[in-house]
Write an enzyme that holds these catalytic residues in place. Sequence first.
Site, PDB file in Angstrom:
ATOM      1  N   GLY A  19       0.775  -1.236   0.000  1.00  0.00           N
ATOM      2  CA  GLY A  19       0.000   0.000   0.000  1.00  0.00           C
ATOM      3  C   GLY A  19       0.804   1.282   0.000  1.00  0.00           C
ATOM      4  O   GLY A  19       0.239   2.365   0.132  1.00  0.00           O
ATOM      5  N   SER A  25       2.569   8.106   2.543  1.00  0.00           N
ATOM      6  CA  SER A  25       1.673   6.982   2.820  1.00  0.00           C
ATOM      7  C   SER A  25       1.850   6.448   4.239  1.00  0.00           C
ATOM      8  O   SER A  25       2.974   6.369   4.749  1.00  0.00           O
ATOM      9  CB  SER A  25       1.940   5.838   1.840  1.00  0.00           C
ATOM     10  OG  SER A  25       1.725   6.215   0.513  1.00  0.00           O
ATOM     11  N   ASP A  70      -1.408  -5.752  -7.542  1.00  0.00           N
ATOM     12  CA  ASP A  70      -2.788  -5.322  -7.721  1.00  0.00           C
ATOM     13  C   ASP A  70      -3.626  -6.438  -7.107  1.00  0.00           C
ATOM     14  O   ASP A  70      -3.687  -7.545  -7.651  1.00  0.00           O
ATOM     15  CB  ASP A  70      -3.095  -5.147  -9.213  1.00  0.00           C
ATOM     16  CG  ASP A  70      -4.556  -4.779  -9.486  1.00  0.00           C
ATOM     17  OD1 ASP A  70      -5.398  -4.920  -8.572  1.00  0.00           O
ATOM     18  OD2 ASP A  70      -4.861  -4.376 -10.623  1.00  0.00           O
ATOM     19  N   VAL A  71      -4.249  -6.172  -5.962  1.00  0.00           N
ATOM     20  CA  VAL A  71      -4.905  -7.256  -5.230  1.00  0.00           C
ATOM     21  C   VAL A  71      -6.123  -7.816  -5.958  1.00  0.00           C
ATOM     22  O   VAL A  71      -6.637  -8.862  -5.569  1.00  0.00           O
ATOM     23  CB  VAL A  71      -5.325  -6.814  -3.804  1.00  0.00           C
ATOM     24  CG1 VAL A  71      -4.095  -6.563  -2.949  1.00  0.00           C
ATOM     25  CG2 VAL A  71      -6.241  -5.596  -3.836  1.00  0.00           C
ATOM     26  N   ILE A  98      -4.421  -1.021   2.149  1.00  0.00           N
ATOM     27  CA  ILE A  98      -4.985  -0.917   0.806  1.00  0.00           C
ATOM     28  C   ILE A  98      -6.463  -0.567   0.909  1.00  0.00           C
ATOM     29  O   ILE A  98      -7.217  -1.253   1.619  1.00  0.00           O
ATOM     30  CB  ILE A  98      -4.825  -2.250   0.051  1.00  0.00           C
ATOM     31  CG1 ILE A  98      -3.333  -2.563  -0.154  1.00  0.00           C
ATOM     32  CG2 ILE A  98      -5.555  -2.219  -1.286  1.00  0.00           C
ATOM     33  CD1 ILE A  98      -3.069  -3.955  -0.671  1.00  0.00           C
ATOM     34  N   ALA A 101     -12.115   2.908  -3.760  1.00  0.00           N
ATOM     35  CA  ALA A 101     -13.501   2.893  -4.210  1.00  0.00           C
ATOM     36  C   ALA A 101     -13.590   3.787  -5.437  1.00  0.00           C
ATOM     37  O   ALA A 101     -12.826   4.752  -5.565  1.00  0.00           O
ATOM     38  CB  ALA A 101     -14.452   3.395  -3.127  1.00  0.00           C
ATOM     39  N   TYR A 161     -17.620  10.538   4.601  1.00  0.00           N
ATOM     40  CA  TYR A 161     -16.850   9.295   4.486  1.00  0.00           C
ATOM     41  C   TYR A 161     -17.625   8.264   3.663  1.00  0.00           C
ATOM     42  O   TYR A 161     -17.048   7.350   3.088  1.00  0.00           O
ATOM     43  CB  TYR A 161     -16.505   8.754   5.879  1.00  0.00           C
ATOM     44  CG  TYR A 161     -15.350   7.789   5.879  1.00  0.00           C
ATOM     45  CD1 TYR A 161     -14.133   8.126   5.289  1.00  0.00           C
ATOM     46  CD2 TYR A 161     -15.462   6.529   6.453  1.00  0.00           C
ATOM     47  CE1 TYR A 161     -13.065   7.244   5.277  1.00  0.00           C
ATOM     48  CE2 TYR A 161     -14.404   5.638   6.457  1.00  0.00           C
ATOM     49  CZ  TYR A 161     -13.210   6.005   5.871  1.00  0.00           C
ATOM     50  OH  TYR A 161     -12.161   5.113   5.863  1.00  0.00           O
ATOM     51  N   LYS A 168     -15.089  -0.140   5.912  1.00  0.00           N
ATOM     52  CA  LYS A 168     -14.124  -0.244   7.014  1.00  0.00           C
ATOM     53  C   LYS A 168     -14.711  -0.999   8.208  1.00  0.00           C
ATOM     54  O   LYS A 168     -13.978  -1.684   8.931  1.00  0.00           O
ATOM     55  CB  LYS A 168     -13.667   1.149   7.446  1.00  0.00           C
ATOM     56  CG  LYS A 168     -12.796   1.871   6.434  1.00  0.00           C
ATOM     57  CD  LYS A 168     -11.456   1.178   6.206  1.00  0.00           C
ATOM     58  CE  LYS A 168     -10.530   2.049   5.375  1.00  0.00           C
ATOM     59  NZ  LYS A 168      -9.230   1.392   5.111  1.00  0.00           N
ATOM     60  N   THR A 199      -2.849  11.960   3.203  1.00  0.00           N
ATOM     61  CA  THR A 199      -2.342  10.947   2.283  1.00  0.00           C
ATOM     62  C   THR A 199      -3.055  11.084   0.943  1.00  0.00           C
ATOM     63  O   THR A 199      -4.105  11.722   0.845  1.00  0.00           O
ATOM     64  CB  THR A 199      -2.586   9.531   2.828  1.00  0.00           C
ATOM     65  OG1 THR A 199      -4.004   9.306   2.928  1.00  0.00           O
ATOM     66  CG2 THR A 199      -1.953   9.369   4.207  1.00  0.00           C
ATOM     67  N   ALA A 201      -4.679   8.792  -0.634  1.00  0.00           N
ATOM     68  CA  ALA A 201      -5.979   8.127  -0.558  1.00  0.00           C
ATOM     69  C   ALA A 201      -7.021   9.046   0.074  1.00  0.00           C
ATOM     70  O   ALA A 201      -8.162   9.133  -0.380  1.00  0.00           O
ATOM     71  CB  ALA A 201      -5.858   6.833   0.231  1.00  0.00           C
TER      72      ALA A 201
END
Length: 260
Positions: A19, A25, A70-71, A98, A101, A161, A168, A199, A201
């Site tokens: 990640g 990060s 790449d998961v 990681i 969306a 969020y 989460k 970050t 993200a």
Amino acid sequence: MTVEIPRPILKDKKALVTGIANEHSIAYGCAKAFRELGADLAITYVNEKAKTYVEPLARELEAPILMPLDVSQPSDLDALFARIREEWGRLDILVHSIAWAPKEDLQGGLLDSSAEGFAKAMDISCHSLVRMARLAAPLMTDGGTILTMSYHGATKVVPNYNLMGPVKAALEACARYLAYELGSKGIRVHAISPGPLKTRAASGLKDFDLLLNEAAQRAPLGELVDIMDVGFTCAFLATPYARRLSGETLYVDGGVHIMA
């Protein structure tokens, strides 16, 4: 019983950190903390564009393993863990940092999220932890520590969020169930819940700067946390000092979560 702990405390431990996107990060803070305490690192990057930012950090941290991940691609996961097995023969620490969306689903309300976007967010941000734990567990022959990154929006409503809150929440539940299923193997699993951090993200969240300012004002310690605060918390959890902790969601947020 006295526990003899070597110095540096994570010397010769093998840590996989996923990640990292850049030097800001959370995952980079974890990798840097582990390395400062003696661990050997395996680091991943999501694609070739990200590699240009991650590769210099891997060199800085003397990581002998740098692999694409790449998961959503099973072949990437298989190749990564095969490399770890071949080169190290074991794994002691796994950091799953990681989350993703689709932007249109992330920036709209939960009611407006698409089934496809919700499913993709759940797969990449949550179920990928399960897939990685499945591959990591056989390599954790002497026990180990698995860590994943959550957020306060998993348990409380945080405006803007949106769909990541339920995602989460599922991630934290997965961490608890994995802690139960892997406990007999000496593998401990935790979710870490950092306070707001600048970050890449987080930049995708609407009005994120307002969230940062509010957190700084509400924190009992009077300031925001940084990536090294998170990193050293994760490092502690990977040491013998935390050998009887598992299944926790640990807040690293300066105390923001205790405030009404």
